[in-house]
Scaffold this active site. Structure first.
Site, PDB file in Angstrom:
ATOM      1  N   HIS A  45       0.811  -1.276   0.081  1.00  0.00           N
ATOM      2  CA  HIS A  45      -0.130  -0.081  -0.108  1.00  0.00           C
ATOM      3  C   HIS A  45       0.925   1.298  -0.037  1.00  0.00           C
ATOM      4  O   HIS A  45       0.190   2.403   0.206  1.00  0.00           O
ATOM      5  CB  HIS A  45      -0.994  -0.132   1.128  1.00  0.00           C
ATOM      6  CG  HIS A  45      -2.072  -0.901   0.994  1.00  0.00           C
ATOM      7  ND1 HIS A  45      -1.672  -2.309   1.167  1.00  0.00           N
ATOM      8  CD2 HIS A  45      -3.333  -0.869   0.731  1.00  0.00           C
ATOM      9  CE1 HIS A  45      -2.890  -2.900   1.086  1.00  0.00           C
ATOM     10  NE2 HIS A  45      -3.847  -2.347   0.743  1.00  0.00           N
ATOM     11  N   ASP A 174      -4.589  -3.295  11.970  1.00  0.00           N
ATOM     12  CA  ASP A 174      -5.051  -2.781  10.656  1.00  0.00           C
ATOM     13  C   ASP A 174      -5.338  -3.926   9.718  1.00  0.00           C
ATOM     14  O   ASP A 174      -4.285  -4.662   9.247  1.00  0.00           O
ATOM     15  CB  ASP A 174      -3.542  -2.068   9.739  1.00  0.00           C
ATOM     16  CG  ASP A 174      -3.939  -1.449   8.573  1.00  0.00           C
ATOM     17  OD1 ASP A 174      -5.046  -1.910   8.096  1.00  0.00           O
ATOM     18  OD2 ASP A 174      -3.012  -0.783   7.886  1.00  0.00           O
ATOM     19  N   MET A 175      -6.558  -4.371   9.482  1.00  0.00           N
ATOM     20  CA  MET A 175      -6.694  -5.385   9.054  1.00  0.00           C
ATOM     21  C   MET A 175      -7.813  -5.326   7.906  1.00  0.00           C
ATOM     22  O   MET A 175      -9.021  -4.520   7.922  1.00  0.00           O
ATOM     23  CB  MET A 175      -7.246  -6.583   9.828  1.00  0.00           C
ATOM     24  CG  MET A 175      -8.390  -6.084  10.974  1.00  0.00           C
ATOM     25  SD  MET A 175      -9.222  -7.252  11.995  1.00  0.00           S
ATOM     26  CE  MET A 175     -10.887  -7.518  11.092  1.00  0.00           C
ATOM     27  N   TRP A 226     -18.087 -17.037   7.660  1.00  0.00           N
ATOM     28  CA  TRP A 226     -19.180 -16.095   7.894  1.00  0.00           C
ATOM     29  C   TRP A 226     -19.116 -14.856   8.565  1.00  0.00           C
ATOM     30  O   TRP A 226     -19.852 -13.731   8.471  1.00  0.00           O
ATOM     31  CB  TRP A 226     -20.386 -17.170   8.293  1.00  0.00           C
ATOM     32  CG  TRP A 226     -20.036 -17.735   9.534  1.00  0.00           C
ATOM     33  CD1 TRP A 226     -20.362 -17.345  10.734  1.00  0.00           C
ATOM     34  CD2 TRP A 226     -19.400 -19.046   9.537  1.00  0.00           C
ATOM     35  NE1 TRP A 226     -20.086 -18.314  11.782  1.00  0.00           N
ATOM     36  CE2 TRP A 226     -19.356 -19.250  11.033  1.00  0.00           C
ATOM     37  CE3 TRP A 226     -19.090 -19.945   8.725  1.00  0.00           C
ATOM     38  CZ2 TRP A 226     -18.855 -20.417  11.671  1.00  0.00           C
ATOM     39  CZ3 TRP A 226     -18.638 -21.110   9.274  1.00  0.00           C
ATOM     40  CH2 TRP A 226     -18.510 -21.399  10.834  1.00  0.00           C
ATOM     41  N   LYS A 227     -18.361 -15.172   9.808  1.00  0.00           N
ATOM     42  CA  LYS A 227     -18.090 -13.803  10.532  1.00  0.00           C
ATOM     43  C   LYS A 227     -17.356 -12.558   9.833  1.00  0.00           C
ATOM     44  O   LYS A 227     -18.027 -11.338  10.056  1.00  0.00           O
ATOM     45  CB  LYS A 227     -17.110 -14.085  11.878  1.00  0.00           C
ATOM     46  CG  LYS A 227     -17.824 -15.132  12.745  1.00  0.00           C
ATOM     47  CD  LYS A 227     -16.730 -15.507  13.852  1.00  0.00           C
ATOM     48  CE  LYS A 227     -17.656 -16.616  14.574  1.00  0.00           C
ATOM     49  NZ  LYS A 227     -16.565 -17.077  15.741  1.00  0.00           N
ATOM     50  N   GLY A 306       1.344  -4.055  15.357  1.00  0.00           N
ATOM     51  CA  GLY A 306       2.005  -2.941  15.249  1.00  0.00           C
ATOM     52  C   GLY A 306       3.435  -3.148  15.907  1.00  0.00           C
ATOM     53  O   GLY A 306       4.513  -2.275  15.414  1.00  0.00           O
TER      54      GLY A 306
END
Length: 337
Positions: A45, A174-175, A226-227, A306
């Protein structure tokens, strides 16, 4: 591996931004965000995302001069329009506004619509944590992940960031709502390496560690099955409904034209409810317990979210930031054009 100094990376990006039509101050801010992301090891990114960013400017999806404006609000929550401006600059401004509201009210929220890809979401969690704030932010994306039980992508992998300030190193989650971001899939595919765990389904419907097969099938695996699917859906609804921006199903599917997306930025001032000594004691107690856990691999201690970033940052500042030679050449060619 090609490495360049952080200053060299920042300078090349700054001049590339000028070539893309940025005013000087905005070029500096945008280049810094790209350079810091790369410095911290989030290569997918940072610099590696630059070619797509430049393509989005060239095709008119990103307006390098547009700045966000407030359209509604009451008390600690506001709605802003990003005017399809530069995603990371819009996000930085929105998080800062949420922080300023939190300083006034104890909590602050900005719902940002009509914006663009924010690059590394963790940048805005770090921005808040550096100012002593707890933070939560998320974004919707183009449809790139199937709902659980479906074959075709109708959900975004809608990244979610949670930040907790800490003197010894901020805790930053951060996911994405998918097991792997598409940037990570692309990186593994380019190296020809298998993913460490199953990341999605191939075209035959089999779980696989083959990143290229997942890219081809567009069947990324939601975190928690599914979560993760449910989490993605509600994040999209909250962002689009509160900001008045586009929902995932309305966002163009071409990655270079992914525009008009919706984001939420929340900041909480912990000093409004507790003193720093209490906060530090709680945080260190939690992290000390984490460190005492018996690792599966004795050579790989358990880490908080982190923590690895701090090690990578130190290494890259000392040895130079790793860059993809092909992309590095593109940036420098643009810089000289």
């Amino acid at each position: 591996m090609l490495r360049v100094s952080y200053d060299e990376l920042y300078t090349a990006l700054y001049h590339a931004m000028l070539s893309l039509g940025f005013a000087s101050e905005r070029a500096a801010q945008c280049a810094r965000l790209f350079a810091e992301t790369t410095r911290d090891g989030v290569y997918t990114h940072g610099l590696n995302r630059f070619p797509r960013f430049a393509a989005s400017i060239a095709n008119g999806s990103v307006n390098v001069s547009a700045e966000p404006s407030k359209t509604a609000g009451m008390g600690a929550i506001e709605r802003w329009d990003g005017h399809r401006g530069v995603g990371n600059l819009n996000a930085q401004a929105s998080m800062q506004r949420a922080i300023d509201l939190a300083k006034q009210y104890g909590i602050g929220g900005v719902a940002l619509g009509n914006t663009n890809h924010w690059m590394r979401g963790g940048s805005y969690g770090l921005q808040a944590a550096d100012q002593g704030m707890f933070a939560m932010c998320w974004t919707n994306t183009l449809a790139n992940m199937p709902a659980w039980g479906a074959k075709t992508p109708t959900l975004g992998n809608n990244p979610l960031i949670i930040a907790i300030p800490r003197a010894g190193g901020h805790v930053i989650l951060d996911m994405a709502a998918s097991q792997f971001s598409y940037g990570t899939l692309a990186a593994y595919s380019k190296r020809g390496q298998p993913l460490p765990v199953d990341g999605g389904f191939d075209s035959a419907g089999n779980l696989t560690k083959d990143a290229a097969a997942i890219e081809a099938s567009q069947r990324a695996l939601p975190i928690g099955y599914w979560k993760g699917s449910g989490l993605s859906l509600v994040l999209d609804m909250l962002a689009a409904m509160l900001s008045g921006g586009l929902a995932t199903h309305q966002i163009p599917r071409d990655p270079t034209r992914e525009s008009g997306i919706s984001q939420i930025f929340l900041a909480i001032d912990p000093s409004s409810v507790a003193d720093q000594q209490e906060l530090t004691q709680i945080a260190e107690g939690i992290l000390n317990t984490l460190r005492e856990a018996t690792p599966v691999d004795a050579g790989k201690p358990v880490r908080y979210p982190g923590e690895q970033m701090l090690h990578i940052r130190e290494e890259n500042l000392r040895l130079g930031v790793p860059v993809d030679p092909e992309i590095w050449k593109q940036v420098n060619d643009l810089r000289q054009s």
